[in-house]
Scaffold this motif. Structure first.
Motif, PDB file in Angstrom:
ATOM      1  N   LEU A   1       0.830  -1.211   0.000  1.00 55.87           N
ATOM      2  CA  LEU A   1       0.000   0.000   0.000  1.00 55.87           C
ATOM      3  C   LEU A   1       0.863   1.259   0.000  1.00 55.87           C
ATOM      4  O   LEU A   1       0.550   2.241  -0.676  1.00 55.87           O
ATOM      5  CB  LEU A   1      -0.929  -0.013   1.210  1.00 55.87           C
ATOM      6  CG  LEU A   1      -2.056  -1.052   1.173  1.00 55.87           C
ATOM      7  CD1 LEU A   1      -2.766  -1.133   2.518  1.00 55.87           C
ATOM      8  CD2 LEU A   1      -3.058  -0.718   0.067  1.00 55.87           C
ATOM      9  N   MET A   2       1.959   1.237   0.774  1.00 48.38           N
ATOM     10  CA  MET A   2       2.870   2.386   0.788  1.00 48.38           C
ATOM     11  C   MET A   2       3.488   2.601  -0.580  1.00 48.38           C
ATOM     12  O   MET A   2       3.617   3.737  -1.053  1.00 48.38           O
ATOM     13  CB  MET A   2       3.975   2.174   1.829  1.00 48.38           C
ATOM     14  CG  MET A   2       3.522   2.248   3.261  1.00 48.38           C
ATOM     15  SD  MET A   2       4.917   1.972   4.391  1.00 48.38           S
ATOM     16  CE  MET A   2       4.020   1.630   5.922  1.00 48.38           C
ATOM     17  N   ASP A   3       3.891   1.506  -1.220  1.00 45.37           N
ATOM     18  CA  ASP A   3       4.499   1.610  -2.547  1.00 45.37           C
ATOM     19  C   ASP A   3       3.490   2.123  -3.564  1.00 45.37           C
ATOM     20  O   ASP A   3       3.834   2.904  -4.456  1.00 45.37           O
ATOM     21  CB  ASP A   3       5.032   0.240  -2.964  1.00 45.37           C
ATOM     22  CG  ASP A   3       5.961   0.324  -4.155  1.00 45.37           C
ATOM     23  OD1 ASP A   3       6.991   1.025  -4.055  1.00 45.37           O
ATOM     24  OD2 ASP A   3       5.670  -0.298  -5.193  1.00 45.37           O
ATOM     25  N   MET A   4       2.240   1.718  -3.410  1.00 43.78           N
ATOM     26  CA  MET A   4       1.187   2.167  -4.321  1.00 43.78           C
ATOM     27  C   MET A   4       0.992   3.675  -4.226  1.00 43.78           C
ATOM     28  O   MET A   4       0.949   4.374  -5.245  1.00 43.78           O
ATOM     29  CB  MET A   4      -0.128   1.452  -4.004  1.00 43.78           C
ATOM     30  CG  MET A   4      -1.285   1.835  -4.918  1.00 43.78           C
ATOM     31  SD  MET A   4      -2.837   1.041  -4.423  1.00 43.78           S
ATOM     32  CE  MET A   4      -3.232   1.952  -2.920  1.00 43.78           C
ATOM     33  N   ILE A   5       0.895   4.185  -3.000  1.00 38.99           N
ATOM     34  CA  ILE A   5       0.680   5.633  -2.844  1.00 38.99           C
ATOM     35  C   ILE A   5       1.928   6.411  -3.228  1.00 38.99           C
ATOM     36  O   ILE A   5       1.833   7.532  -3.746  1.00 38.99           O
ATOM     37  CB  ILE A   5       0.217   5.968  -1.394  1.00 38.99           C
ATOM     38  CG1 ILE A   5      -0.363   7.385  -1.325  1.00 38.99           C
ATOM     39  CG2 ILE A   5       1.362   5.826  -0.402  1.00 38.99           C
ATOM     40  CD1 ILE A   5      -1.632   7.572  -2.109  1.00 38.99           C
ATOM     41  N   ALA A   6       3.118   5.808  -3.017  1.00 40.93           N
ATOM     42  CA  ALA A   6       4.355   6.471  -3.424  1.00 40.93           C
ATOM     43  C   ALA A   6       4.399   6.616  -4.940  1.00 40.93           C
ATOM     44  O   ALA A   6       4.792   7.667  -5.468  1.00 40.93           O
ATOM     45  CB  ALA A   6       5.564   5.685  -2.924  1.00 40.93           C
ATOM     46  N   GLN A   7       3.972   5.573  -5.654  1.00 35.36           N
ATOM     47  CA  GLN A   7       3.929   5.661  -7.117  1.00 35.36           C
ATOM     48  C   GLN A   7       2.874   6.661  -7.574  1.00 35.36           C
ATOM     49  O   GLN A   7       3.047   7.318  -8.605  1.00 35.36           O
ATOM     50  CB  GLN A   7       3.659   4.279  -7.714  1.00 35.36           C
ATOM     51  CG  GLN A   7       4.814   3.309  -7.537  1.00 35.36           C
ATOM     52  CD  GLN A   7       4.589   2.003  -8.256  1.00 35.36           C
ATOM     53  OE1 GLN A   7       4.353   1.975  -9.474  1.00 35.36           O
ATOM     54  NE2 GLN A   7       4.650   0.897  -7.528  1.00 35.36           N
ATOM     55  N   PHE A   8       1.800   6.799  -6.812  1.00 30.96           N
ATOM     56  CA  PHE A   8       0.779   7.804  -7.112  1.00 30.96           C
ATOM     57  C   PHE A   8       1.380   9.209  -7.049  1.00 30.96           C
ATOM     58  O   PHE A   8       1.011  10.090  -7.827  1.00 30.96           O
ATOM     59  CB  PHE A   8      -0.375   7.682  -6.133  1.00 30.96           C
ATOM     60  CG  PHE A   8      -1.458   8.703  -6.321  1.00 30.96           C
ATOM     61  CD1 PHE A   8      -2.417   8.545  -7.311  1.00 30.96           C
ATOM     62  CD2 PHE A   8      -1.516   9.834  -5.514  1.00 30.96           C
ATOM     63  CE1 PHE A   8      -3.412   9.508  -7.496  1.00 30.96           C
ATOM     64  CE2 PHE A   8      -2.500  10.788  -5.682  1.00 30.96           C
ATOM     65  CZ  PHE A   8      -3.455  10.622  -6.683  1.00 30.96           C
ATOM     66  N   PHE A   9       2.336   9.410  -6.125  1.00 33.77           N
ATOM     67  CA  PHE A   9       3.023  10.698  -6.004  1.00 33.77           C
ATOM     68  C   PHE A   9       4.110  10.876  -7.053  1.00 33.77           C
ATOM     69  O   PHE A   9       4.740  11.936  -7.122  1.00 33.77           O
ATOM     70  CB  PHE A   9       3.652  10.845  -4.609  1.00 33.77           C
ATOM     71  CG  PHE A   9       2.657  11.152  -3.521  1.00 33.77           C
ATOM     72  CD1 PHE A   9       1.698  12.137  -3.684  1.00 33.77           C
ATOM     73  CD2 PHE A   9       2.696  10.469  -2.313  1.00 33.77           C
ATOM     74  CE1 PHE A   9       0.788  12.431  -2.677  1.00 33.77           C
ATOM     75  CE2 PHE A   9       1.799  10.751  -1.295  1.00 33.77           C
ATOM     76  CZ  PHE A   9       0.839  11.736  -1.487  1.00 33.77           C
TER      77      PHE A   9
END
Length: 201
Positions: A90-98
């Motif tokens: 989930l952290m990696d997903m939101i990081a890629q969103f940024f």
């Protein structure tokens, strides 16, 4: 990981920097000779047995204790690993969103090493237990303090990994908790609506 690697004590830098310099910990990860991923899973294993023994100190034990430190330890270890992998995803997903690159393997390593302060819970609780001085209170107090320390390590590591500020790294770290709260909230709302429809519809 070879025997010569263990003898070199290069792996000790991971543990020391996790406690005193989380940003440098990730810089060590970036070296070609670094092997942090496999080594990092030692910490959840230690944390699992630490939690079991710390809780056991707070009460009287029966023969079930031997199941807790064997099967229970394996179960707790697997639960911690599952939680870490889901959180890292989930952290990696939101990081890629940024707009950051996906780096889930390094993120799992950071989260594993961030758990290291939790290992200190057992000796702390043992001291208050033998003193018979409010061990339950200090169990909750130091669990909170060590959790905050662990969060700080993870946030600093995320900040260094993505070369971003503390605020954005904090949001990335908290995103799995925010996601879980929202998910739980909507499930409860839907259950209430379904229950009302079932009984009054």
């Amino acid at each position: 990981m070879t025997l010569s690697y263990f003898r070199s004590l290069a792996w000790a830098d991971y543990f020391i920097n996790a406690l005193v310099d989380p940003r440098n910990l990730f810089r060590i990860f970036a070296r070609k000779d670094a092997k942090p991923f496999g080594m990092s899973f030692i910490i959840p294993a230690l944390l699992a047995i630490t939690e079991i023994l710390s809780i056991s100190l707070l009460g009287s034990e029966s023969s079930f204790f031997y199941y807790k430190i064997s099967y229970g330890w394996i179960l707790f270890f697997l639960i911690i690993i599952l939680k870490l992998i889901i959180s890292a995803s989930l952290m990696d997903m939101i990081a890629q969103f940024f707009g950051f690159n996906g780096r889930i393997k390094e993120l799992v390593s950071i989260l594993n090493y961030s758990l290291l302060p939790g290992v200190f819970l057992l000796p702390i609780i043992y001291i208050f237990k033998i003193m018979n001085f409010a061990p339950l209170f200090f169990y909750f107090l130091f669990t909170l303090l060590l959790t905050i320390w662990s969060a700080f390590i993870a946030i600093q590591g995320i900040s260094e990994m993505h070369s971003t500020g503390f605020g954005r790294a904090l949001f990335i770290y908290l995103f799995p908790s925010i996601f879980a709260l929202l998910f739980t909230f909507f499930i409860i709302i839907l259950l209430i609506i379904s229950g009302v429809g079932f009984f009054f519809g």
